[in-house]
Structure formats: structure tokens, C-alpha cells
Design a protein around this motif. Structure first.
Motif, PDB file in Angstrom:
ATOM      1  N   SER A   1      -7.659   5.349   1.409  1.00  0.00           N
ATOM      2  CA  SER A   1      -7.051   5.615   0.113  1.00  0.00           C
ATOM      3  C   SER A   1      -5.907   6.602   0.285  1.00  0.00           C
ATOM      4  CB  SER A   1      -8.083   6.176  -0.878  1.00  0.00           C
ATOM      5  OG  SER A   1      -8.597   7.421  -0.425  1.00  0.00           O
ATOM      6  N   GLY A   2      -5.024   6.641  -0.711  1.00  0.00           N
ATOM      7  CA  GLY A   2      -3.881   7.539  -0.671  1.00  0.00           C
ATOM      8  C   GLY A   2      -2.872   7.143  -1.725  1.00  0.00           C
ATOM      9  N   LEU A   3      -1.696   7.750  -1.685  1.00  0.00           N
ATOM     10  CA  LEU A   3      -0.651   7.434  -2.650  1.00  0.00           C
ATOM     11  C   LEU A   3      -0.076   6.054  -2.371  1.00  0.00           C
ATOM     12  CD1 LEU A   3       1.371  10.740  -3.152  1.00  0.00           C
ATOM     13  CD2 LEU A   3       0.108   9.450  -4.879  1.00  0.00           C
TER      14      LEU A   3
ATOM     15  N   GLY B   1       9.159   8.422 -10.697  1.00  0.00           N
ATOM     16  CA  GLY B   1       9.560   7.590  -9.576  1.00  0.00           C
ATOM     17  C   GLY B   1       8.502   6.604  -9.130  1.00  0.00           C
ATOM     18  N   PHE B   2       7.447   6.414  -9.937  1.00  0.00           N
ATOM     19  CA  PHE B   2       6.406   5.448  -9.599  1.00  0.00           C
ATOM     20  C   PHE B   2       6.776   4.042 -10.060  1.00  0.00           C
ATOM     21  CE2 PHE B   2       3.350   9.228 -10.190  1.00  0.00           C
ATOM     22  CZ  PHE B   2       3.528   9.615  -8.879  1.00  0.00           C
TER      23      PHE B   2
ATOM     24  N   GLY C   1       0.762  -1.245   0.000  1.00  0.00           N
ATOM     25  CA  GLY C   1       0.000   0.000   0.000  1.00  0.00           C
ATOM     26  C   GLY C   1       0.781   1.277   0.000  1.00  0.00           C
ATOM     27  N   GLY C   2       2.122   1.219   0.031  1.00  0.00           N
ATOM     28  CA  GLY C   2       2.873   2.466   0.035  1.00  0.00           C
ATOM     29  C   GLY C   2       2.495   3.319   1.225  1.00  0.00           C
ATOM     30  N   GLY C   3       1.939   4.492   0.978  1.00  0.00           N
ATOM     31  CA  GLY C   3       1.561   5.389   2.053  1.00  0.00           C
ATOM     32  C   GLY C   3       0.190   5.119   2.640  1.00  0.00           C
ATOM     33  N   VAL C   4      -0.501   4.083   2.174  1.00  0.00           N
ATOM     34  CA  VAL C   4      -1.832   3.744   2.696  1.00  0.00           C
ATOM     35  C   VAL C   4      -1.677   2.621   3.726  1.00  0.00           C
ATOM     36  CG1 VAL C   4      -4.182   3.040   2.113  1.00  0.00           C
ATOM     37  CG2 VAL C   4      -2.808   4.302   0.441  1.00  0.00           C
ATOM     38  N   PRO C   5      -2.126   2.813   4.958  1.00  0.00           N
ATOM     39  CA  PRO C   5      -1.957   1.786   5.995  1.00  0.00           C
ATOM     40  C   PRO C   5      -2.919   0.610   5.813  1.00  0.00           C
ATOM     41  CG  PRO C   5      -3.186   3.624   6.887  1.00  0.00           C
ATOM     42  CD  PRO C   5      -2.783   4.029   5.493  1.00  0.00           C
ATOM     43  N   MET C   6      -2.669  -0.202   4.803  1.00  0.00           N
ATOM     44  CA  MET C   6      -3.618  -1.260   4.462  1.00  0.00           C
ATOM     45  C   MET C   6      -3.612  -2.406   5.468  1.00  0.00           C
ATOM     46  SD  MET C   6      -3.749  -1.508   0.352  1.00  0.00           S
ATOM     47  CE  MET C   6      -4.315  -0.107  -0.619  1.00  0.00           C
TER      48      MET C   6
ATOM     49  N   ASN D   1      -1.569  -1.391  -6.732  1.00  0.00           N
ATOM     50  CA  ASN D   1      -0.352  -1.043  -7.450  1.00  0.00           C
ATOM     51  C   ASN D   1      -0.459   0.368  -8.020  1.00  0.00           C
ATOM     52  OD1 ASN D   1       1.412  -0.933 -10.041  1.00  0.00           O
ATOM     53  ND2 ASN D   1       2.257  -2.624  -8.859  1.00  0.00           N
ATOM     54  N   GLY D   2       0.312   1.295  -7.446  1.00  0.00           N
ATOM     55  CA  GLY D   2       0.236   2.676  -7.875  1.00  0.00           C
ATOM     56  C   GLY D   2       0.728   2.887  -9.294  1.00  0.00           C
TER      57      GLY D   2
END
Length: 325
Positions: free
Chosen positions: A291-293, A193-194, A140-145, A166-167
Motif C-alpha cells: 500500500s502507499g500513495l 494535484g490528485f 499504482g503511482g508510488g505503489v510497486p503493483m 485510483n487515488g
């Protein structure tokens, strides 16, 4: 880098040291480079080593030259309290995590492929040595999934997980839907950078599959397995007028990842750029969503730092029961 020398390291747990937390950083690319400045700036952290593949490569930021090593065994020889794993090579990452945990060294990992490759074995190893394994940044990257799944489980049994995981793929689908050529959209994702230089894990769905497996395990227990169906994204994909997402869906019976239209679902349809989102439906019908980046240096590094901050707060060793997240 090679994982071979790690098999020769002693397996005795290392005692927790007094004073600043001794941290070794494995990897100094997109994610590791985002974590590095904080490690250097914090008075309660001592950065003892930075593992890189090519020491002469230009990096921003640059790690201090005296800390750079190219051998995972040399990283562990600096006797860190914690290894922060941001490596992109899953096999090297998995070997390093095993070696660290076997010595009682705590691990914070952003490598979903490595953790998903042997999460049961790694968890058992952490439990046996009293180390802590944390991998929030792997999903989740920056999302606390993972945290959201655990919160949902505390409220009651979970019936269904739906997520965009997947962003990079979300960024590509947004660009393709706007009429951009596939190659141009991919180049833009890499420049932002994604996407990694080798985006195959994203495009084949391996990245999302590993993340869905880890979420399913947190939701439904150790019997969870990898998704039964994973649909890849290629240049041949032709989006229609409705927004399409790489949608990951799982319940207690299994999971799948497909390129699905989501026009009637604002949580997923309105995800911009490298966004990620998750919706968890409980057995009683209640839902939780976040949701988030989900890609890029800043959000993933932030998630790594959140796990490391938990270890700082507990002052390493306070959770010597093999805690896992």
C-alpha cells in the motif's frame, strides 16, 4: 499536438549512444513536472527535448525554452535513447510510444490508457526492435503493483487480485464519507494535484479498468481482458456509515470494479487520502500486499524515475531483448 507526422519517421533502430543517457520528456504537467528536475540535475542524463501542448503556459518547474517542442516528430528528431511518456492524451501517447519503439528507442510510460490500449502490439514491437518498454508508473503511482504481481508469480500460481487502484477516487470517497459535498471534494482533489482538470477517466472507472487489465495480464498471461463490470462514481453516490472503496477484483476468469463496503478489511478500509493498495492471493492461500500513495506528482514521478533508473543501470541496450515491465 498531433501524432500524424510520426507515421513518416524512419523505422530503422537507432544505435545506443555513448556518454550520458539522452532522454526526451513527453509532457510537463503533474507527472512530467515532477520528473523534470531530476532529468536536469543528473550528470549521467542529457535532456534533449520536452514535448508540451501549449508552450506559453505557466509551469512549475519551467522546462528550458530551447528544449521545448510541440510536435511529437520533433521530439524524436532529437534522437533520444529513451522517451519518458507522461502525456495525458492517450491517443497521442500511444502513437508516440509506437513510433519510438519502432525506431529502437526505449520507452518509460505513465500512460495506462495508452499502454492498455495495445499492450500486446507494443510488446511485440519492442521485441522486434530490441527496445525496452517499461510502465510501472502506469499502475499504482508510488505503489510497486506490477513488481508485486511478478514477485507473487515467482512464488506460485495466482488465484486472486484485490486492489484499490485510483487515488483520486479513494480521496473522493474518504471526503464523501466525512460528509463533504461531491463538488467540493473534487475541487480539493484537483487543488491537491490528485485529479486532472478533466477527471472523467477517474470517475467513470476507465483509469482503474486499464490498471486492472495490466495487472491481470501480468498475473494470468496475455489472455487477460478488461473488467466485465465497471461501476462509476458520480455526485449521486451516497456513502453509508461503513467505508467504501473503488475495489478492483480479478481472477483468471475476468474482473470487475465496484464501489464496495470494506469495513472488515483493514488493508483497504484504512487507506487515507489518495492511497492505493493491492492484495494478491496465491493458489496455496498465501498472500502478498502493498500500500502507499497512488496519485499526485511525487509518487508517480518516483515510479517513472525507478523505471528510468533501471535503464541507467543497464546503460541502455543491455536489455535489447524487448524487456517489458
Amino acid at each position: 499536438m498531433t501524432a500524424l507526422p510520426l507515421s513518416r519517421l524512419p523505422l530503422d533502430p537507432q544505435p545506443a549512444a555513448a556518454g550520458p543517457l539522452r532522454v526526451a520528456l513527453a509532457g510537463c504537467g503533474v507527472v512530467g513536472g515532477g520528473v523534470l528536475p531530476r532529468l536536469l540535475d543528473r550528470p549521467d542524463v542529457t535532456l534533449v527535448s520536452v514535448l508540451v501542448r501549449s508552450p506559453g503556459k505557466d509551469r512549475s518547474p519551467e522546462p528550458p525554452p530551447g528544449l521545448v517542442v510541440t510536435d511529437p516528430a520533433a521530439l524524436l528528431a532529437r534522437e533520444p535513447d529513451v522517451v519518458v511518456d507522461t502525456l495525458t492524451d492517450a491517443s497521442v501517447s500511444l502513437a508516440l510510444i509506437r513510433a519510438a519503439l519502432s525506431r529502437g528507442i526505449h520507452v518509460v510510460s505513465a500512460s495506462k490508457q495508452a499502454v492498455a490500449g495495445d499492450v500486446e502490439g507494443l510488446s511485440a514491437l519492442a521485441m522486434a526492435t530490441g527496445a525496452t518498454l517499461r510502465y510501472s508508473a502506469a499502475v499504482g503511482g508510488g505503489v510497486p503493483m506490477l513488481e508485486t504481481v511478478r514477485l507473487a508469480r515467482a512464488l506460485g500460481p495466482i488465484r486472486l487480485i484485490e486492489a484499490v487502484l485510483n487515488g483520486t477516487v479513494n480521496f473522493l470517497l474518504n471526503r464523501l464519507g466525512a460528509g463533504h459535498p461531491f463538488d467540493a471534494a473534487l475541487a480539493e482533489a484537483q487543488a491537491a494535484g490528485f485529479a486532472e482538470a478533466d477527471p472523467s477517466a477517474d470517475l467513470t472507472g476507465r483509469d482503474a479498468a486499464a490498471k486492472l487489465f495490466l495487472l491481470s495480464r501480468a498475473a494470468f498471461g496475455p489472455g487477460a481482458r478488461l473488467p466485465d463490470r465497471v461501476q462509476p462514481l458520480s455526485a449521486a453516490f451516497q456513502p453509508g456509515p461503513a467505508p467504501v472503496r473503488q475495489l478492483a477484483v480479478a481472477d483468471c476468469a475476468g474482473g470487475q470494479i465496484t464501489l464496495a463496503p470494506v469495513a472488515g478489511d483493514p488493508l483497504f478500509a484504512e487507506l487515507a487520502d489518495a492511497g492505493n493498495a493491492i492484495r494478491i492471493t496465491l493458489a496455496d492461500g498465501r498472500t502478498l500486499s502493498r500500500s502507499g500513495l497512488g496519485a499526485g506528482r511525487a509518487p508517480t514521478a518516483e515510479s517513472v524515475w525507478a523505471d528510468l533508473t533501471d535503464l541507467l543501470t543497464s546503460r541502455v541496450g543491455a536489455g535489447a531483448d524487448g524487456a517489458e515491465l
